[in-house]
Design an enzyme around this catalytic site. Structure first.
Site, PDB file in Angstrom:
ATOM      1  N   LEU A  65       0.837  -1.207   0.000  1.00  0.00           N
ATOM      2  CA  LEU A  65       0.000   0.000   0.000  1.00  0.00           C
ATOM      3  C   LEU A  65       0.868   1.252   0.000  1.00  0.00           C
ATOM      4  O   LEU A  65       0.911   1.995   0.983  1.00  0.00           O
ATOM      5  CB  LEU A  65      -0.913   0.016   1.245  1.00  0.00           C
ATOM      6  CG  LEU A  65      -1.914  -1.120   1.432  1.00  0.00           C
ATOM      7  CD1 LEU A  65      -2.651  -0.985   2.762  1.00  0.00           C
ATOM      8  CD2 LEU A  65      -2.928  -1.126   0.284  1.00  0.00           C
ATOM      9  N   PRO A  66       1.590   1.496  -1.093  1.00  0.00           N
ATOM     10  CA  PRO A  66       2.431   2.698  -1.120  1.00  0.00           C
ATOM     11  C   PRO A  66       1.569   3.958  -1.024  1.00  0.00           C
ATOM     12  O   PRO A  66       0.468   3.995  -1.589  1.00  0.00           O
ATOM     13  CB  PRO A  66       3.143   2.618  -2.475  1.00  0.00           C
ATOM     14  CG  PRO A  66       2.353   1.681  -3.297  1.00  0.00           C
ATOM     15  CD  PRO A  66       1.653   0.746  -2.349  1.00  0.00           C
ATOM     16  N   HIS A  67       2.053   4.961  -0.268  1.00  0.00           N
ATOM     17  CA  HIS A  67       1.238   6.171  -0.122  1.00  0.00           C
ATOM     18  C   HIS A  67       2.140   7.369   0.163  1.00  0.00           C
ATOM     19  O   HIS A  67       3.280   7.217   0.577  1.00  0.00           O
ATOM     20  CB  HIS A  67       0.207   5.990   0.988  1.00  0.00           C
ATOM     21  CG  HIS A  67       0.788   5.538   2.287  1.00  0.00           C
ATOM     22  ND1 HIS A  67       0.939   4.212   2.603  1.00  0.00           N
ATOM     23  CD2 HIS A  67       1.282   6.219   3.338  1.00  0.00           C
ATOM     24  CE1 HIS A  67       1.476   4.097   3.801  1.00  0.00           C
ATOM     25  NE2 HIS A  67       1.702   5.313   4.275  1.00  0.00           N
ATOM     26  N   ALA A  68       1.576   8.536  -0.083  1.00  0.00           N
ATOM     27  CA  ALA A  68       2.348   9.755   0.137  1.00  0.00           C
ATOM     28  C   ALA A  68       1.384  10.920   0.209  1.00  0.00           C
ATOM     29  O   ALA A  68       0.200  10.786  -0.082  1.00  0.00           O
ATOM     30  CB  ALA A  68       3.334   9.964  -1.009  1.00  0.00           C
TER      31      ALA A  68
ATOM     32  N   PHE B 468       2.301   5.164   8.805  1.00  0.00           N
ATOM     33  CA  PHE B 468       2.936   6.485   8.715  1.00  0.00           C
ATOM     34  C   PHE B 468       2.595   7.101   7.368  1.00  0.00           C
ATOM     35  O   PHE B 468       2.874   6.547   6.320  1.00  0.00           O
ATOM     36  CB  PHE B 468       4.456   6.350   8.873  1.00  0.00           C
ATOM     37  CG  PHE B 468       5.182   7.665   8.822  1.00  0.00           C
ATOM     38  CD1 PHE B 468       5.282   8.462   9.948  1.00  0.00           C
ATOM     39  CD2 PHE B 468       5.764   8.112   7.635  1.00  0.00           C
ATOM     40  CE1 PHE B 468       5.942   9.675   9.903  1.00  0.00           C
ATOM     41  CE2 PHE B 468       6.429   9.324   7.589  1.00  0.00           C
ATOM     42  CZ  PHE B 468       6.511  10.101   8.722  1.00  0.00           C
TER      43      PHE B 468
END
Lengths: 153, 469
Positions: A65-68, B468
């Protein structure tokens, strides 16, 4: 809360053939950036990488679940990729290869809602039936349907 | 991690060797077929023959899937050009270039994303030179390594009969020096690591690693051994890249003699160094060493390109009365053979400079890495992010942490500003680690790992959690 506003078929790829995490994040960044003309794929890629450097977003069971965050969006947007074959995501030998990735791009300001969304997605992916369904899906529409995201819902 | 290394020379080969064992996929590019074959025979990696800066060659090496480019050919220009190409055509996220000429690094704008797109530049020769300068400054130390931009130092020293702490438990350090805080991170006794607690007694001959604020390291050293005479006179064998850099800085503070075998090079050096004395000759020539008063030298450093030469010169110098001798040794097997025997310090340049690259390979926000005990152990500086719910360490006391055996926290630097690295870092506060120290967000945590095998566990532990954002 998982609604059509979050993701639609144009930001989903089914059966992608790639062999690296770097390419996966690049493609997810491109999909996310396609959501709005203000977004730049390279900048989104950079954001995803920065977050990834602080800690892996692999969830286990072949899911990531890559996120930014970015100031260039006002609502959370998502993108989903299903891979032909799993890729090494963490560079650790004992990890399962990742073959499903759901990326999130959120506005800059801190907000519990994003965390709830992340938790909700993690919850969906922890269900083995949903994971199986996603792996068997053969089109973007089918993928979204398994996740129970459709224009009718 | 997928890594491309450009250049299979001394630097490239040793980088490949250090990284290949760590679940990395490595591709090495060089024009020299023979060198590549040698590497491939020895290590599990792939190679591509060709010009490292060419798009087609980079593509062939899998640049599109690569996370890290390490451009360490002999040519600054090739390295720069490769970084630009890797950025524009392949979007390789992290690009490191070896730049030997200080000219480029003086103009940092040339390296930014719009120009050569070098994320980090390294100069192995400069790293080795700085390392040697520390050893000249601290004649009692085997190693002095810096963290948090120099605020904290990790020192390795041999405990010698006569030091006030010898025969006493580690906890006495506090009693002996109430004003100074330091932490003994590890003790190697007959080459076996001991993770000390307060009751561990230090014996003469122990190799002790301790962490302290840099301003305190000399004071702590006096606990382990009587103070040696400060260094005044140096002799450097070999006026090559490292020897000449060292002579140039050292001549300001010490009496320096340089022995260089090549006549033209000796002449060139003689005119560029203003106070160091340059002699043309062979450093393994007994008569030359004697006539140049080798027995008066506080420190003899053999820094030529030739391992055997360095070993012989250092042994000879020691025999002829030089107080302390050091040899630069590229072959790891030789270095293992010699340290602590008749040569006081044997260092492998690759081991000294690899840390600066490892910092970019380690997962999580790692600010510095030093490879220790010839690669067997490691010290890392982690920057911790998040809060008590997204980090396993923030908001916990050190004694509450579940660190694996062989890992210990030595110090914390707090209040370091992230935005302007370097300048404002000095404002940080050094906290020597104790069980009741509470870890806060953005702390720089400095850890000692007795074995490199602990690295993945520690990386995971110090990374931010999934939540995070």
């Amino acid at each position: 809360m998982l609604s059509i506003d979050l993701i639609d078929e144009t930001r989903v790829i089914c059966g992608l053939e790639i062999t690296s995490k770097k390419r996966l994040l690049e493609i997810l960044a491109r999909l996310l950036a396609s959501a709005h003309p203000r977004l730049n794929a390279e900048v989104v890629f950079e954001r995803l990488l920065e977050r990834e450097r602080l800690g892996s977003t692999a969830l286990g069971h072949g899911i990531a679940l890559p996120h930014a965050r970015t100031k260039d969006v006002t609502e959370v947007i998502g993108a989903l990729v299903q891979l032909q074959r799993g890729i090494d995501y963490d560079g650790m030998n004992d990890d399962e290869p990742v073959d499903l990735a759901f990326a999130l791009l959120a506005p800059e300001e801190a907000n519990d809602q994003h965390l709830r969304l992340l938790a909700q997605l993690a919850g969906r992916f922890s269900d083995p039936t949903i994971r199986d369904g996603l792996r068997q899906a053969e089109s973007p529409a089918a993928l979204l349907q398994v996740l129970n995201i459709s224009s009718s819902s | 991690m997928k890594i491309i290394i450009l250049g299979a020379g001394q630097v490239g080969s040793s980088v490949a060797e250090s990284l290949v064992s760590e679940a990395n996929e490595i591709n090495v590019i060089d024009t020299d077929t023979r060198r590549l074959r040698q590497l491939q025979d020895r290590l599990d990696l792939r190679t591509v023959i060709g010009n490292a800066a060419l798009p087609s060659v980079l593509r062939q090496a899998g640049a599109e899937d690569t996370d890290l480019l390490i451009a360490v050919t002999q040519s600054d220009q090739t390295n720069l050009c490769a970084c630009r190409t890797a950025d524009t055509l392949f979007k390789i996220p992290t690009k490191i270039a070896r730049l030997r000429s200080a000219d480029y690094s003086k103009h940092s704008e040339l390296l930014d994303a719009k120009n050569f797109a070098v994320d980090f530049s390294i100069c192995p020769e400069q790293i080795v030179t700085d390392y040697l300068l520390k050893l000249i400054e601290f004649p009692e130390a085997l190693q002095v390594l810096e963290f948090a931009d120099g605020m904290v130092s990790l020192v390795a020293a041999r405990a010698v009969e006569g030091g006030p702490l010898i025969g006493h438990p580690v906890s006495d350090l506090r009693r002996h020096m109430p004003e100074i805080d330091a932490r003994i991170a590890a003790i190697y006794r007959r080459d076996q690591p001991i993770m000390p607690d307060g009751n561990t007694r230090i014996e003469a001959g122990d190799e002790v690693f301790y962490l302290a604020a840099t301003r305190d390291i000399r004071q702590v050293m006096t606990e382990l051994r009587r103070r040696d005479q400060p260094t005044r006179r140096l002799m450097i064998a070999g006026g090559g890249n490292i020897g000449s850099r060292l002579a140039e800085v050292a001549q300001e503070r010490y009496q320096v003699k340089v022995i260089e075998a090549n006549e033209a090079r000796a002449r060139e050096l003689g005119s560029s160094l203003n106070s160091a004395l340059v002699l043309c000759g062979d450093a393994t020539d007994e008569t030359l060493l004697i006539s140049e008063n080798i027995d008066d030298m506080d420190f003899f450093l053999a820094l030529t390109n030739d391992d055997e030469n360095n070993i012989m010169a250092a042994l000879l110098a020691k025999n002829l009365g030089a107080r302390r001798v050091l040899a630069l040794i590229n072959r790891r097997a030789y270095a293992d053979l010699l340290q602590a025997d008749r040569i006081d310090i044997a260092i492998s340049p690759a081991q000294v400079s690899i840390g600066s690259l490892l910092a970019h390979v380690r997962r999580g926000d790692v600010a510095a890495v030093h490879s220790l005990r010839r690669g067997a152990a490691e010290a890392l500086e982690f920057v911790v992010h998040g809060d008590a719910s997204t980090s396993k360490v923030i908001g916990r006391h050190i004694h509450e942490l579940d660190l694996p055996r062989g890992a210990s926290i030595g110090a914390i630097v707090r209040g370091v500003s992230q935005d302007t690295p370097g300048a404002s870092l000095r404002l940080g506060q050094v906290l020597i680690a104790h069980g009741d120290t509470l870890i806060e967000a953005e702390d720089h945590v400095i850890l000692f790992l007795a074995s490199k095998d602990l690295v993945p566990k520690i990386e995971r532990y110090f990374q931010v959690g999934l939540a995070f954002f």
